[in-house]
Scaffold this motif. Structure first.
Motif, mmCIF file in Angstrom:
data_model
loop_
_atom_site.group_PDB
_atom_site.id
_atom_site.type_symbol
_atom_site.label_atom_id
_atom_site.label_comp_id
_atom_site.label_asym_id
_atom_site.label_seq_id
_atom_site.Cartn_x
_atom_site.Cartn_y
_atom_site.Cartn_z
ATOM 1 N N GLU A 151 0.830 -1.205 0.000
ATOM 2 C CA GLU A 151 0.000 0.000 0.000
ATOM 3 C C GLU A 151 0.867 1.259 0.000
ATOM 4 O O GLU A 151 2.047 1.208 0.327
ATOM 5 C CB GLU A 151 -0.892 0.031 1.242
ATOM 6 N N ASP A 152 0.230 2.376 -0.329
ATOM 7 C CA ASP A 152 0.883 3.673 -0.160
ATOM 8 C C ASP A 152 1.034 3.948 1.334
ATOM 9 O O ASP A 152 0.090 3.766 2.112
ATOM 10 C CB ASP A 152 0.063 4.770 -0.829
ATOM 11 N N ALA A 153 2.213 4.420 1.733
ATOM 12 C CA ALA A 153 2.492 4.576 3.166
ATOM 13 C C ALA A 153 1.775 5.752 3.791
ATOM 14 O O ALA A 153 1.502 5.749 4.989
ATOM 15 C CB ALA A 153 4.000 4.719 3.373
ATOM 16 N N GLY A 154 1.478 6.788 3.001
ATOM 17 C CA GLY A 154 0.884 7.979 3.590
ATOM 18 C C GLY A 154 1.787 8.575 4.659
ATOM 19 O O GLY A 154 3.019 8.562 4.533
ATOM 20 N N PRO A 155 1.218 9.054 5.759
ATOM 21 C CA PRO A 155 2.025 9.716 6.797
ATOM 22 C C PRO A 155 2.783 8.756 7.713
ATOM 23 O O PRO A 155 3.556 9.193 8.558
ATOM 24 C CB PRO A 155 0.990 10.506 7.596
ATOM 25 N N LEU A 156 2.576 7.437 7.559
ATOM 26 C CA LEU A 156 3.217 6.482 8.465
ATOM 27 C C LEU A 156 4.710 6.287 8.177
ATOM 28 O O LEU A 156 5.438 5.754 9.007
ATOM 29 C CB LEU A 156 2.510 5.132 8.390
ATOM 30 N N VAL A 187 9.952 0.408 2.177
ATOM 31 C CA VAL A 187 8.737 -0.363 2.447
ATOM 32 C C VAL A 187 8.714 -0.718 3.927
ATOM 33 O O VAL A 187 9.589 -1.448 4.407
ATOM 34 C CB VAL A 187 8.662 -1.641 1.588
ATOM 35 N N ALA A 188 7.737 -0.173 4.635
ATOM 36 C CA ALA A 188 7.598 -0.473 6.055
ATOM 37 C C ALA A 188 6.733 -1.705 6.231
ATOM 38 O O ALA A 188 5.759 -1.917 5.491
ATOM 39 C CB ALA A 188 6.981 0.711 6.789
ATOM 40 N N GLU A 189 7.081 -2.513 7.217
ATOM 41 C CA GLU A 189 6.309 -3.703 7.556
ATOM 42 C C GLU A 189 5.712 -3.506 8.938
ATOM 43 O O GLU A 189 6.419 -3.117 9.882
ATOM 44 C CB GLU A 189 7.206 -4.939 7.530
ATOM 45 N N LEU A 217 3.841 -0.983 3.590
ATOM 46 C CA LEU A 217 3.563 0.422 3.273
ATOM 47 C C LEU A 217 4.762 1.011 2.535
ATOM 48 O O LEU A 217 5.885 0.964 3.033
ATOM 49 C CB LEU A 217 3.295 1.211 4.557
ATOM 50 N N ARG A 218 4.516 1.611 1.376
ATOM 51 C CA ARG A 218 5.601 2.017 0.483
ATOM 52 C C ARG A 218 5.635 3.522 0.230
ATOM 53 O O ARG A 218 4.610 4.175 0.082
ATOM 54 C CB ARG A 218 5.430 1.295 -0.858
ATOM 55 N N THR A 219 6.866 4.058 0.150
ATOM 56 C CA THR A 219 7.083 5.423 -0.311
ATOM 57 C C THR A 219 8.362 5.449 -1.135
ATOM 58 O O THR A 219 9.241 4.590 -0.950
ATOM 59 C CB THR A 219 7.155 6.422 0.863
ATOM 60 N N THR A 220 8.495 6.404 -2.054
ATOM 61 C CA THR A 220 9.652 6.442 -2.956
ATOM 62 C C THR A 220 10.161 7.864 -3.139
ATOM 63 O O THR A 220 9.436 8.840 -2.933
ATOM 64 C CB THR A 220 9.314 5.876 -4.356
ATOM 65 N N GLN A 221 11.436 7.945 -3.558
ATOM 66 C CA GLN A 221 12.051 9.206 -3.976
ATOM 67 C C GLN A 221 12.918 8.911 -5.189
ATOM 68 O O GLN A 221 13.661 7.917 -5.201
ATOM 69 C CB GLN A 221 12.922 9.800 -2.861
ATOM 70 N N PHE A 222 12.850 9.765 -6.202
ATOM 71 C CA PHE A 222 13.692 9.585 -7.380
ATOM 72 C C PHE A 222 15.008 10.328 -7.166
ATOM 73 O O PHE A 222 15.021 11.490 -6.743
ATOM 74 C CB PHE A 222 12.996 10.114 -8.638
ATOM 75 N N VAL A 223 16.129 9.651 -7.447
ATOM 76 C CA VAL A 223 17.459 10.227 -7.234
ATOM 77 C C VAL A 223 18.253 10.159 -8.539
ATOM 78 O O VAL A 223 18.298 9.109 -9.193
ATOM 79 C CB VAL A 223 18.219 9.475 -6.124
ATOM 80 N N LYS A 224 18.866 11.285 -8.890
ATOM 81 C CA LYS A 224 19.742 11.322 -10.057
ATOM 82 C C LYS A 224 21.178 11.104 -9.580
ATOM 83 O O LYS A 224 21.766 11.963 -8.929
ATOM 84 C CB LYS A 224 19.619 12.664 -10.779
ATOM 85 N N ALA A 225 21.713 9.956 -9.894
ATOM 86 C CA ALA A 225 23.095 9.604 -9.542
ATOM 87 C C ALA A 225 23.471 8.397 -10.392
ATOM 88 O O ALA A 225 22.600 7.640 -10.811
ATOM 89 C CB ALA A 225 23.223 9.270 -8.063
ATOM 90 N N SER A 226 24.757 8.213 -10.635
ATOM 91 C CA SER A 226 25.172 7.043 -11.417
ATOM 92 C C SER A 226 26.624 6.697 -11.116
ATOM 93 O O SER A 226 27.432 7.570 -10.767
ATOM 94 C CB SER A 226 25.004 7.297 -12.918
ATOM 95 N N ILE A 254 15.108 7.849 6.757
ATOM 96 C CA ILE A 254 13.810 7.182 6.862
ATOM 97 C C ILE A 254 13.229 7.505 8.234
ATOM 98 O O ILE A 254 13.911 7.388 9.247
ATOM 99 C CB ILE A 254 13.957 5.656 6.734
ATOM 100 N N VAL A 255 11.951 7.895 8.265
ATOM 101 C CA VAL A 255 11.292 8.182 9.539
ATOM 102 C C VAL A 255 9.955 7.451 9.563
ATOM 103 O O VAL A 255 9.155 7.567 8.625
ATOM 104 C CB VAL A 255 11.059 9.698 9.731
ATOM 105 N N THR A 256 9.724 6.698 10.626
ATOM 106 C CA THR A 256 8.430 6.045 10.813
ATOM 107 C C THR A 256 7.601 6.864 11.797
ATOM 108 O O THR A 256 8.136 7.473 12.722
ATOM 109 C CB THR A 256 8.584 4.611 11.338
#
Length: 276
Positions: A53-58, A131-133, A140-149, A77-79
């Protein structure tokens, strides 16, 4: 004579509607982004058969939009557990890395907020996924896109001799003022090259075999605080910020094991003010 264009115009409304739906279905199939397709594969790999699921504020994840150094990308990361919700673990995934699962952090106190800071190697422009369990089995999932290589093949900062000499040495950084019974943030540093298996030896130009910190167990007065299972995506000299609630006197013990089976241990006494 009937032209092809007139024939098309004579299609029944039902047939035209069906054709339109087929076209829309094709467009929808093509609309999935490469990031979404990659995530679908990773979800099946790591969480097969489970709903994410989408993590939302959790759960929140902070990462730079463009990294200054792809071999040392800071992540936070903050829960924020809600009423009746305990976050027992967080899986940290670098979607496009050769080994996407960077680390899993398991918390002893899932009912209280937890903050984890660490540093990652990022091999290509990518989503970084947390992904929080929860204790009741939700993901519960959240993402951030990062430009790096190039982070996984970047040369080590230390030379090989120095890396071997310092391997396994640890340092614990604590705040200046420590109050008993109040949460604090501590930083654990482990000296280790964390070779990925994708780096060249600058002298002989052979690949350096993968050699990295695999597990970290943090205990306070014998009780679990945090357990970490990691892989090649953690940066050289792994750094982990974590939360701790100290007593007036206590001892923090850390045991780390690397992929070659070497075990490293360290202990620190922690004294806190009573606050009275």
């Amino acid at each position: 004579m009937t032209t092809p264009h007139r024939t098309i115009r004579r299609l029944s409304g039902a047939a035209l509607s069906g054709a339109a739906w087929l076209c829309l279905g094709s467009v929808g199939a093509l609309a999935a982004s490469p990031q979404e397709e990659r995530w679908d594969m990773l979800r099946d790999m790591y969480f097969s058969g489970r709903t994410v699921e989408d993590a939302g504020p959790l759960l929140s994840l902070e990462a730079p939009k463009r990294a200054n150094d792809a071999a040392v990308v800071p992540i936070r990361i903050v829960t924020a557990p809600g009423s009746g919700v305990q976050v027992t673990a967080v899986h940290l995934i670098v979607d496009e890395n050769p080994v996407p699962m960077a680390a899993t952090f398991r918390f002893a106190h899932g009912d209280s907020p937890q903050a984890i800071d660490t540093r990652l190697r990022v091999n290509a422009y990518t989503n970084i996924t947390a992904v929080a369990e929860t204790s009741d089995g939700r993901l519960l999932r959240t993402t951030q896109f990062v430009k790096a290589s190039g982070g996984c093949s970047a040369p080590a900062l230390k030379n090989a001799q120095l890396a071997v000499a310092r391997m396994g040495k640890m340092k614990l950084n604590l705040p200046d003022n420590i109050a008993a019974g109040k949460p604090l943030t501590a930083q654990l540093l482990i000296s280790h090259p964390n070779y990925t298996g994708m780096q060249y030896d600058q002298l002989n130009y052979y690949f350096i075999p993968a050699h990295y910190v695999k597990t970290v167990a943090i205990r306070y007065n014998g009780a679990p605080v945090l357990d970490v299972q990691s892989d090649i995506s953690l940066s050289e000299d792994p750094s982990i910020h974590f939360s701790l609630v100290p007593e007036e006197q206590g001892t923090l013990d850390v045991t780390a094991e690397d992929s070659n089976g070497r075990i490293f241990q360290e202990s620190w006494p922690i004294r806190a003010n009573s606050g009275s």
